[in-house]
Design a protein around this motif. Structure first.
Motif, PDB file in Angstrom:
ATOM      1  N   VAL A 285     -67.416  46.367 -63.233  1.00  0.00           N
ATOM      2  CA  VAL A 285     -68.397  45.594 -63.984  1.00  0.00           C
ATOM      3  C   VAL A 285     -68.061  45.998 -65.560  1.00  0.00           C
ATOM      4  N   ARG A 286     -67.705  47.147 -66.012  1.00  0.00           N
ATOM      5  CA  ARG A 286     -67.433  47.427 -67.392  1.00  0.00           C
ATOM      6  C   ARG A 286     -66.437  46.498 -68.080  1.00  0.00           C
ATOM      7  N   GLU A 287     -65.157  46.282 -67.126  1.00  0.00           N
ATOM      8  CA  GLU A 287     -64.110  45.432 -67.575  1.00  0.00           C
ATOM      9  C   GLU A 287     -64.353  44.095 -67.650  1.00  0.00           C
ATOM     10  N   PHE A 288     -64.912  43.907 -66.697  1.00  0.00           N
ATOM     11  CA  PHE A 288     -65.209  42.155 -66.650  1.00  0.00           C
ATOM     12  C   PHE A 288     -66.396  41.550 -66.969  1.00  0.00           C
ATOM     13  N   ALA A 289     -67.521  42.687 -67.004  1.00  0.00           N
ATOM     14  CA  ALA A 289     -68.869  42.101 -67.241  1.00  0.00           C
ATOM     15  C   ALA A 289     -69.485  40.707 -66.510  1.00  0.00           C
ATOM     16  N   PRO A 290     -69.361  41.088 -65.174  1.00  0.00           N
ATOM     17  CA  PRO A 290     -69.595  39.692 -64.426  1.00  0.00           C
ATOM     18  C   PRO A 290     -71.357  39.307 -64.721  1.00  0.00           C
ATOM     19  N   ASP A 291     -71.677  38.172 -64.311  1.00  0.00           N
ATOM     20  CA  ASP A 291     -73.056  37.636 -64.195  1.00  0.00           C
ATOM     21  C   ASP A 291     -73.558  38.192 -62.975  1.00  0.00           C
ATOM     22  N   VAL A 292     -72.711  38.081 -61.911  1.00  0.00           N
ATOM     23  CA  VAL A 292     -73.205  38.300 -60.697  1.00  0.00           C
ATOM     24  C   VAL A 292     -72.033  39.129 -59.795  1.00  0.00           C
ATOM     25  N   ILE A 293     -72.473  39.997 -58.759  1.00  0.00           N
ATOM     26  CA  ILE A 293     -71.442  40.433 -57.955  1.00  0.00           C
ATOM     27  C   ILE A 293     -71.636  39.627 -56.569  1.00  0.00           C
ATOM     28  N   GLN A 328     -83.536  42.065 -58.192  1.00  0.00           N
ATOM     29  CA  GLN A 328     -83.170  41.213 -57.331  1.00  0.00           C
ATOM     30  C   GLN A 328     -83.981  40.081 -57.345  1.00  0.00           C
ATOM     31  N   LYS A 329     -85.473  40.361 -57.351  1.00  0.00           N
ATOM     32  CA  LYS A 329     -86.434  39.291 -57.181  1.00  0.00           C
ATOM     33  C   LYS A 329     -86.289  38.138 -58.363  1.00  0.00           C
ATOM     34  N   ALA A 330     -86.336  38.774 -59.553  1.00  0.00           N
ATOM     35  CA  ALA A 330     -86.330  38.106 -60.875  1.00  0.00           C
ATOM     36  C   ALA A 330     -85.068  37.193 -61.160  1.00  0.00           C
ATOM     37  N   ASP A 331     -83.835  38.087 -60.930  1.00  0.00           N
ATOM     38  CA  ASP A 331     -82.540  37.367 -61.528  1.00  0.00           C
ATOM     39  C   ASP A 331     -81.432  38.243 -60.857  1.00  0.00           C
ATOM     40  N   PRO A 332     -81.287  37.863 -59.135  1.00  0.00           N
ATOM     41  CA  PRO A 332     -80.298  38.544 -58.436  1.00  0.00           C
ATOM     42  C   PRO A 332     -78.917  38.966 -59.109  1.00  0.00           C
ATOM     43  N   ILE A 333     -78.711  40.239 -59.206  1.00  0.00           N
ATOM     44  CA  ILE A 333     -77.274  40.358 -59.673  1.00  0.00           C
ATOM     45  C   ILE A 333     -76.220  40.433 -58.570  1.00  0.00           C
ATOM     46  N   LEU A 334     -76.845  40.896 -57.362  1.00  0.00           N
ATOM     47  CA  LEU A 334     -75.855  40.984 -56.077  1.00  0.00           C
ATOM     48  C   LEU A 334     -76.333  40.204 -55.175  1.00  0.00           C
TER      49      LEU A 334
END
Length: 348
Positions: A285-293, A328-334
């Motif tokens: 996550v630190r290297e690629f800074a994804p919007d989601v996993i 997760q409710k507002a803007d799911p990252i996973l």
């Protein structure tokens, strides 16, 4: 500008194909990926093993059968890789892959370091090879409280206890997998018994002996590593087409990774040394800074470890279980493909 979200994809490991997943391969993928499943079935049939279709289509789930390494590994690989192939690439730009323990074999195929077919060959062979080890197993221990905050001093106390036990004659005990909020220790029977008797109290669940698991990611697995290196040649490997993050947090990059070095890590260090899953998530996550996993199936039990890894580094303000649930409710990252409502956000 692209409207696609960037994503990292995390391949799950052992213990994720359970009773609730029985029949899911045929139900979710039979119509679209019948040819892939037929290839996997043919590989199993050639080795005189029950096919993936037969195992997934069993009348009932059997712990004695379905949790065994030579059965669990091919089922998990099949579910994972077919979920991977189902991801909508018009919506998601996958920037990196990683896995947990056995999930590394899936990650090799997701990242393009091996073909999908050869990835099954590897996972299937390692399901058998993983049973080649000295006596012992794994114990899972929780180190966070009910809100996924670290219990002060507990991690350090556990490592000190393990170091003391491991120093005794004839005892084998070491860290096997770091899952952020949980630690998996592996060793011989003497080491495991001593750990259960002498470990400091842990919150939440009681220490859990993992059914059907050997002393993975320790030197007790030399037999497995030797068999893998003899059976699975380096010629199966290529440079990845998508960056892969391994169990040390090392990034195997496109155009800069030696296939023979990936082979050597996969059937050497990856089998015989601790697998730091939490660090692999942190680095990714630190290297690629994804919007989601994206977490492919089977199941979604690895979701907690992913969330706890993010909380451990305060990723995007995540500080505990409550803040993760709110996100997760507002803007799911996973996005867990084992959950129907989240699967719909991912598949083509």
């Amino acid at each position: 500008m692209s409207k696609r979200k960037t994503a990292i994809v995390v391949a799950p490991g052992r213990g994720t194909y359970g009773k609730g997943e029985l029949g899911s391969i045929a139900r979710l993928h039979g119509a679209r990926f019948g040819a892939r499943i037929a290839d996997f079935d043919a590989q199993r049939r050639t080795r005189g093993q029950p096919t993936v279709s037969e195992l997934d289509g069993a009348e009932r789930f059997s712990v004695a059968t379905h949790m065994r390494g030579d059965v669990a590994a091919p089922l998990i690989y099949t579910a994972t890789v077919l979920d991977w192939l189902s991801i909508d690439r018009d919506r998601f730009d996958v920037v990196a892959t990683l896995g947990n323990s056995m999930g590394w074999y899936s990650a090799l195929a997701l990242g393009g370091a091996v073909s999908v077919s050869d990835g099954f060959r590897i996972a299937n062979a390692m399901g058998l090879n993983s049973q080649t080890h000295g006596p012992g197993g794994q114990i899972l221990m929780q180190v966070v409280d009910e809100n996924w905050r670290p219990v002060p001093g507990l991690r350090e106390a556990l490592f000190a206890c393990v170091a003391d036990i491991a120093a005794r004659p004839g005892v084998g005990l070491a860290l096997s997998i770091d899952l952020a909020g949980m630690l998996v220790f592996a060793g011989n029977e003497e080491g495991l018994a001593a750990l259960l008797a002498e470990a400091p109290p842990t919150p939440g669940r009681d220490p859990l002996r993992l059914a059907g698991h050997g002393p993975f990611h320790t030197p007790l697995m030399y037999g497995s590593a030797d068999k893998a290196q003899a059976e699975l040649p380096a010629s199966l490997f290529a440079g990845p087409s998508i960056p892969m993050v391994d169990g040390r947090g090392h990034i195997w990059r496109r155009f800069a990774s030696d296939p023979s070095a990936i082979w050597d890590y996969t059937f050497g260090h990856q089998i015989l040394a601790p697998y730091d899953f939490a660090r692999s998530v942190e680095v990714a996550v630190r290297e690629f800074a994804p919007d989601v996993i994206i977490l492919p199936g089977p199941g979604d039990t690895l979701g907690g470890a992913i969330a706890q890894s993010l909380i451990g580094i305060g990723w995007q303000g995540l500080s505990d279980k409550a803040s993760f649930a709110e996100r997760q409710k507002a803007d799911p990252i996973l996005l867990s493909m084992g959950r129907p409502e989240q699967r719909e956000l991912v598949v083509a």
